[in-house]
Design a protein around this motif. Structure first.
Motif, mmCIF file in Angstrom:
data_model
loop_
_atom_site.group_PDB
_atom_site.id
_atom_site.type_symbol
_atom_site.label_atom_id
_atom_site.label_comp_id
_atom_site.label_asym_id
_atom_site.label_seq_id
_atom_site.Cartn_x
_atom_site.Cartn_y
_atom_site.Cartn_z
ATOM 1 N N HIS A 23 -47.484 -69.050 9.279
ATOM 2 C CA HIS A 23 -46.764 -69.277 8.026
ATOM 3 C C HIS A 23 -47.712 -69.352 6.835
ATOM 4 O O HIS A 23 -47.315 -69.043 5.701
ATOM 5 N N ALA A 24 -48.951 -69.768 7.053
ATOM 6 C CA ALA A 24 -49.948 -69.789 5.971
ATOM 7 C C ALA A 24 -50.219 -68.360 5.502
ATOM 8 O O ALA A 24 -50.358 -68.092 4.307
ATOM 9 N N ALA A 25 -50.232 -67.423 6.477
ATOM 10 C CA ALA A 25 -50.487 -66.034 6.131
ATOM 11 C C ALA A 25 -49.231 -65.394 5.529
ATOM 12 O O ALA A 25 -49.315 -64.623 4.576
ATOM 13 N N ASN A 26 -48.035 -65.727 6.126
ATOM 14 C CA ASN A 26 -46.792 -65.118 5.649
ATOM 15 C C ASN A 26 -45.682 -66.170 5.690
ATOM 16 O O ASN A 26 -45.157 -66.496 6.760
ATOM 17 N N PRO A 27 -45.278 -66.730 4.545
ATOM 18 C CA PRO A 27 -44.285 -67.812 4.532
ATOM 19 C C PRO A 27 -42.938 -67.387 5.116
ATOM 20 O O PRO A 27 -42.143 -68.233 5.487
ATOM 21 N N PHE A 28 -42.667 -66.085 5.242
ATOM 22 C CA PHE A 28 -41.375 -65.629 5.753
ATOM 23 C C PHE A 28 -41.442 -65.172 7.213
ATOM 24 O O PHE A 28 -40.569 -64.444 7.665
ATOM 25 N N ASP A 29 -42.490 -65.628 7.928
ATOM 26 C CA ASP A 29 -42.655 -65.228 9.333
ATOM 27 C C ASP A 29 -41.447 -65.663 10.160
ATOM 28 O O ASP A 29 -40.970 -66.805 10.052
ATOM 29 N N LYS A 30 -40.914 -64.750 10.994
ATOM 30 C CA LYS A 30 -39.758 -65.092 11.832
ATOM 31 C C LYS A 30 -40.127 -65.254 13.305
ATOM 32 O O LYS A 30 -39.325 -65.739 14.099
ATOM 33 N N ILE A 31 -41.342 -64.819 13.656
ATOM 34 C CA ILE A 31 -41.704 -64.779 15.074
ATOM 35 C C ILE A 31 -41.958 -66.179 15.633
ATOM 36 O O ILE A 31 -41.496 -66.506 16.733
ATOM 37 N N LEU A 32 -42.676 -67.003 14.909
ATOM 38 C CA LEU A 32 -42.945 -68.366 15.370
ATOM 39 C C LEU A 32 -42.410 -69.348 14.320
ATOM 40 O O LEU A 32 -43.162 -69.836 13.479
#
Lengths: 283, 271
Positions: free
Chosen positions: B36-45
């Protein structure tokens, strides 16, 4: 130990011939001959010990009498009639192990025999019939010294108590013959002496006819009125399995069961040989 | 002290057992946070708050189309199928296992058939079930039943067959016939084993349930997981999987307790 309340089973037929006769009995497994030409008569009220080396067919003989196995040849007569080749309530049995049902309490184990007889479909009794059966079973449990252990499960009992329970189960059916297959073989010496006293007591009180297979020669002689030794008469070193065993020694220790019983009026085992054997066993 | 001799106290065992679970959760959190630090919209984890946000509508808000609370409706539907399947399988395996174990002629007659059915992978039968029984509830329940019954039957039959011969002989000398031996000697002793076999069958039963729901269904835990997979909704999938695990554990513990309560004689001398 309380005295029996019900009439002894063996009394009526005691005067007429042998209770059990084996006529020319052979037991073969394939080409292996285990028993050959066994001719034996068992008198009512006798306590017959069967000894012999391992593999001499002691257990086969017992299984044949029990009806668990059918002899290859020959006839077995119980009370003069051809024996039904299936186990039945006329022949009681106590094995060295696994003779009691682990899922039933001591009382349940003994009542089971009555339930099978009186409730063919449910194999269960209820109400007053159950009360009566339980009273009868409790009396039998008291007679074998388990009066205080009626509600225990076999897993909570010692080996000796389990064998007492197995004996109580068998005796409640008033069998014509009681078969014991190394009943005390797995017990401690001290317990074994107690069991010897118990079985002697029951044998007298209930006028039982007992056939006992044992490895313990001392036990065979101290308990029995007659000792049978099974072994092979002939031996072929090249094909040892081709000759079967039979009764090579047949020793009558006392003239009759009546005289044996008359010498022992008190409850303690009276025979000096037996006392010595018990002291040795418990030492 | 040697490791084979180290006995663990009960309180310590709980603590030790919790360590790997907590560790796994920590590892997950660490990975989720770093993604989430890299991509706030991450859906995988998804993060825990993401899972809560994903689950709240399913838990507490009625669905706009069906008007049902989706999570609870899914749970109910799945448990109903599972319960039916387990119930039918348990009863069938008790009856068949008992007669197979006690009566040699029946064993000789039906034994090979049971063995034959047992080696067929149940999932391979699923198309046949769908064709024969339609896509409704029956096919799903039937898959569970066909999946676990043969194994349970064989287990019960083997257990009953291995009851000491002495017991069967003894019962006959006490006057019992085949029926009475089955009813009073074999059946009561088979019951604790039946519960044990059922506990072992819970895992496969869930597998067959989820498979059937994934392939043809419109409700159920397995259906939901496979449905939201299309939207990469890990925030729903992970709580659903955790819920399934919890249900399975509760069932297992409940069955173990039931066995201990109902058949104390089968669980050691301490009763």
């Amino acid at each position: 130990m309380s005295a029996p309340q019900t009439p002894a089973p063996a009394a009526p037929a005691a005067s007429a011939g042998p209770i059990l006769s084996l006529r020319d009995v052979w037991v073969e497994y394939g080409d292996k001959i285990v028993l050959e030409k066994v001719e034996l008569d068992f008198e009512a009220g006798s306590f017959v010990s069967i000894v012999g080396p391992s593999g001499a067919g002691k257990s086969s003989l017992l299984r044949v009498i029990l009806g668990q196995e059918v002899p290859t040849r020959g006839r077995i007569l119980l009370d003069g009639e051809l024996l039904n080749p299936e186990c039945g309530p006329d022949r009681g049995v106590v094995f060295q192990r696994y003779s009691v049902f682990p899922h039933l309490s001591a009382l349940g184990n003994v009542v089971f025999g009555l339930e099978c007889e009186k409730a063919p479909l449910m194999a269960r009794l209820f109400g007053t019939a159950r009360k009566a059966a339980e009273a009868q079973a409790a009396e039998m449990l008291a007679a074998v010294g388990l009066g205080d252990a009626m509600h225990l499960y076999p897993a909570q009992m010692s080996g000796g108590m389990q064998q007492r329970l197995a004996i109580a189960q068998a005796l409640l059916k008033r069998p014509r013959i009681l078969l014991l297959d190394e009943p005390f073989g797995a017990l401690d010496p001290g317990i074994r002496a107690d069991m010897h006293a118990l079985i002697t007591q029951l044998w007298r009180d209930y006028s039982l006819t007992i056939i006992m297979v044992t490895h313990d020669i001392r036990e065979a002689f101290s308990l029995g009125t007659r000792v049978l030794a099974l072994d092979k008469r002939r031996h072929d070193p090249h094909a040892p399995h081709r000759f079967g065993a039979t009764a090579v020694y047949d020793l009558a220790l006392r003239k009759s069961p009546a005289s044996a019983a008359s010498t022992a009026g008190d409850t303690a085992p009276a025979e000096p040989t037996q006392k010595i054997a018990q002291e040795r066993a418990s030492a | 002290m040697r490791w084979v001799n180290r006995q663990i106290r009960r309180s310590d065992a709980v603590l030790l057992g919790a360590v790997p679970i907590l560790l796994l959760m920590l590892v997950y959190l660490f990975l989720a946070v770093s993604r989430h630090a890299a991509n706030p919209f991450d859906k995988i984890l998804p993060l825990p708050q993401g899972m809560v946000a994903g689950m709240v509508p399913l838990l507490f808000q009625p669905d706009q189309l069906s008007g049902q609370y989706v999570f609870w409706a899914d749970t109910l539907a799945s448990l109903e199928r599972l319960g039916l399947g387990l119930g039918i399988a348990t009863l069938t395996s008790l009856v068949i296992g008992l007669v197979l174990g006690v009566l040699p002629p029946v064993r000789a007659t039906i034994g090979p058939l049971v063995t034959g059915i047992a080696v067929i992978p149940p999932i391979a039968l699923l198309p046949i079930l769908f064709i024969a029984l339609g896509l409704g509830e029956t096919a799903k329940v039937a898959l569970i039943v066909i999946g676990i019954t043969p194994v349970m039957v064989r287990d019960i039959a083997a257990y009953v067959g291995s009851l000491p011969r002495e017991q069967i002989i003894k019962a006959q000398t006490l006057g019992a016939g085949s029926w009475q031996i089955m009813l009073r000697v074999a059946l009561p002793q088979a019951l604790p084993r039946l519960i044990y076999a059922l506990r072992l069958a819970l895992g496969p039963a869930w597998v067959f349930l989820i498979s059937a729901e994934a392939i043809a269904s419109d409700i159920g835990l397995g259906y939901r997981i496979f449905l939201v997979r299309r939207y990469l909704s890990m925030d729903v999938i992970i709580p659903y999987v955790a819920w399934i695990a919890l249900l399975a554990i509760v069932m297992d513990v409940a069955l173990a307790q039931l066995s201990r309560r109902a058949f104390p004689w089968a669980h050691g001398a301490s009763h």
